[in-house]
Motif scaffolding. Structure first.
Motif, PDB file in Angstrom:
ATOM      1  N   THR A  59       0.975  -1.208   0.098  1.00  0.00           N
ATOM      2  CA  THR A  59       0.104  -0.118  -0.177  1.00  0.00           C
ATOM      3  C   THR A  59       1.015   1.357   0.032  1.00  0.00           C
ATOM      4  O   THR A  59       2.033   1.067   0.033  1.00  0.00           O
ATOM      5  CB  THR A  59      -0.942   0.259   1.184  1.00  0.00           C
ATOM      6  OG1 THR A  59      -0.124   0.192   2.268  1.00  0.00           O
ATOM      7  CG2 THR A  59      -1.823  -1.240   1.236  1.00  0.00           C
ATOM      8  N   ASP A  60       0.298   2.541  -0.006  1.00  0.00           N
ATOM      9  CA  ASP A  60       1.011   3.471   0.195  1.00  0.00           C
ATOM     10  C   ASP A  60       1.741   3.887   1.276  1.00  0.00           C
ATOM     11  O   ASP A  60       2.499   4.712   1.337  1.00  0.00           O
ATOM     12  CB  ASP A  60       0.096   4.784  -0.147  1.00  0.00           C
ATOM     13  CG  ASP A  60      -0.453   4.800  -1.589  1.00  0.00           C
ATOM     14  OD1 ASP A  60       0.130   4.104  -2.410  1.00  0.00           O
ATOM     15  OD2 ASP A  60      -1.432   5.539  -1.685  1.00  0.00           O
ATOM     16  N   VAL A  61       1.209   3.318   2.303  1.00  0.00           N
ATOM     17  CA  VAL A  61       2.167   3.333   3.661  1.00  0.00           C
ATOM     18  C   VAL A  61       2.948   2.140   3.892  1.00  0.00           C
ATOM     19  O   VAL A  61       3.448   2.076   5.186  1.00  0.00           O
ATOM     20  CB  VAL A  61       0.841   3.706   4.734  1.00  0.00           C
ATOM     21  CG1 VAL A  61       0.136   4.903   4.478  1.00  0.00           C
ATOM     22  CG2 VAL A  61       0.211   2.373   5.035  1.00  0.00           C
ATOM     23  N   GLY A  62       2.996   1.144   3.211  1.00  0.00           N
ATOM     24  CA  GLY A  62       3.960   0.149   3.436  1.00  0.00           C
ATOM     25  C   GLY A  62       3.293  -1.271   2.884  1.00  0.00           C
ATOM     26  O   GLY A  62       2.680  -1.245   2.120  1.00  0.00           O
ATOM     27  N   PHE A  63       3.397  -2.348   3.808  1.00  0.00           N
ATOM     28  CA  PHE A  63       2.817  -3.663   3.325  1.00  0.00           C
ATOM     29  C   PHE A  63       1.760  -4.005   4.495  1.00  0.00           C
ATOM     30  O   PHE A  63       1.916  -4.270   5.781  1.00  0.00           O
ATOM     31  CB  PHE A  63       3.881  -4.608   3.344  1.00  0.00           C
ATOM     32  CG  PHE A  63       4.961  -4.275   2.237  1.00  0.00           C
ATOM     33  CD1 PHE A  63       4.656  -5.050   0.890  1.00  0.00           C
ATOM     34  CD2 PHE A  63       5.887  -3.704   2.257  1.00  0.00           C
ATOM     35  CE1 PHE A  63       5.390  -4.726   0.050  1.00  0.00           C
ATOM     36  CE2 PHE A  63       6.731  -3.344   1.287  1.00  0.00           C
ATOM     37  CZ  PHE A  63       6.434  -3.814   0.134  1.00  0.00           C
ATOM     38  N   THR A  64       0.496  -4.342   4.111  1.00  0.00           N
ATOM     39  CA  THR A  64      -0.409  -4.784   4.967  1.00  0.00           C
ATOM     40  C   THR A  64      -0.622  -6.167   4.986  1.00  0.00           C
ATOM     41  O   THR A  64      -0.332  -6.879   3.788  1.00  0.00           O
ATOM     42  CB  THR A  64      -1.947  -4.277   4.632  1.00  0.00           C
ATOM     43  OG1 THR A  64      -1.932  -2.788   4.574  1.00  0.00           O
ATOM     44  CG2 THR A  64      -3.003  -4.647   5.379  1.00  0.00           C
ATOM     45  N   VAL A  65      -0.468  -6.845   6.114  1.00  0.00           N
ATOM     46  CA  VAL A  65      -0.507  -8.272   6.149  1.00  0.00           C
ATOM     47  C   VAL A  65      -1.575  -8.723   6.923  1.00  0.00           C
ATOM     48  O   VAL A  65      -2.239  -8.197   7.891  1.00  0.00           O
ATOM     49  CB  VAL A  65       0.641  -8.524   7.275  1.00  0.00           C
ATOM     50  CG1 VAL A  65       0.854  -9.917   7.515  1.00  0.00           C
ATOM     51  CG2 VAL A  65       2.170  -8.086   6.623  1.00  0.00           C
ATOM     52  N   LEU A  66      -2.186  -9.725   6.220  1.00  0.00           N
ATOM     53  CA  LEU A  66      -3.430 -10.322   6.657  1.00  0.00           C
ATOM     54  C   LEU A  66      -3.239 -11.813   6.970  1.00  0.00           C
ATOM     55  O   LEU A  66      -2.904 -12.534   6.207  1.00  0.00           O
ATOM     56  CB  LEU A  66      -4.878 -10.132   5.622  1.00  0.00           C
ATOM     57  CG  LEU A  66      -6.021 -10.815   6.148  1.00  0.00           C
ATOM     58  CD1 LEU A  66      -6.683  -9.909   7.213  1.00  0.00           C
ATOM     59  CD2 LEU A  66      -6.756 -10.822   4.850  1.00  0.00           C
ATOM     60  N   GLU A  67      -3.132 -11.964   8.282  1.00  0.00           N
ATOM     61  CA  GLU A  67      -2.826 -13.419   8.817  1.00  0.00           C
ATOM     62  C   GLU A  67      -4.186 -14.110   8.896  1.00  0.00           C
ATOM     63  O   GLU A  67      -4.970 -13.626   9.562  1.00  0.00           O
ATOM     64  CB  GLU A  67      -2.315 -13.408   9.925  1.00  0.00           C
ATOM     65  CG  GLU A  67      -1.800 -15.028  10.448  1.00  0.00           C
ATOM     66  CD  GLU A  67      -1.147 -15.064  11.902  1.00  0.00           C
ATOM     67  OE1 GLU A  67      -0.540 -16.140  12.234  1.00  0.00           O
ATOM     68  OE2 GLU A  67      -0.951 -14.088  12.583  1.00  0.00           O
TER      69      GLU A  67
END
Length: 93
Positions: A59-67
């Motif tokens: 994303t624009d703010v980094g990496f979104t992690v969905l576990e």
């Protein structure tokens, strides 16, 4: 207890053991798009639902992690490597 129940119980115990002892080398990223990856445990057959650990999205703010496990958890990481490291559970000591 039927034989099916015994097998399912053994599978659950195996999955729990693998989940508690996951090293970086056990994790595979499958690119879904330019900004998304499926995270899997390469020690399990790709057709076993427990092999899918989660999704990483840039994303624009980094990496979104969905576990994905018994519960669903979400984090944000600065780099893709940091995002993958969130799936590591083995003691690296």
């Amino acid at each position: 207890m039927t034989m099916l129940d015994v097998g399912a119980s053994r599978d659950n115990a195996r999955y729990a053991h693998l989940a508690e002892n996951r090293e970086r080398g056990d994790i595979t990223l499958d690119r879904l798009s330019d900004r998304e990856w499926r995270v899997t445990d390469r020690r399990l057959d790709e057709h076993d639902a427990p092999s899918v650990l989660g999704i990483i999205e840039q994303t624009d703010v980094g990496f979104t992690v969905l576990e994905i496990n018994e519960l669903v958890a979400q984090w944000t990481a600065d780099t893709l490597d940091d995002a993958v490291s969130l799936f590591v559970t083995a003691d690296q000591g």
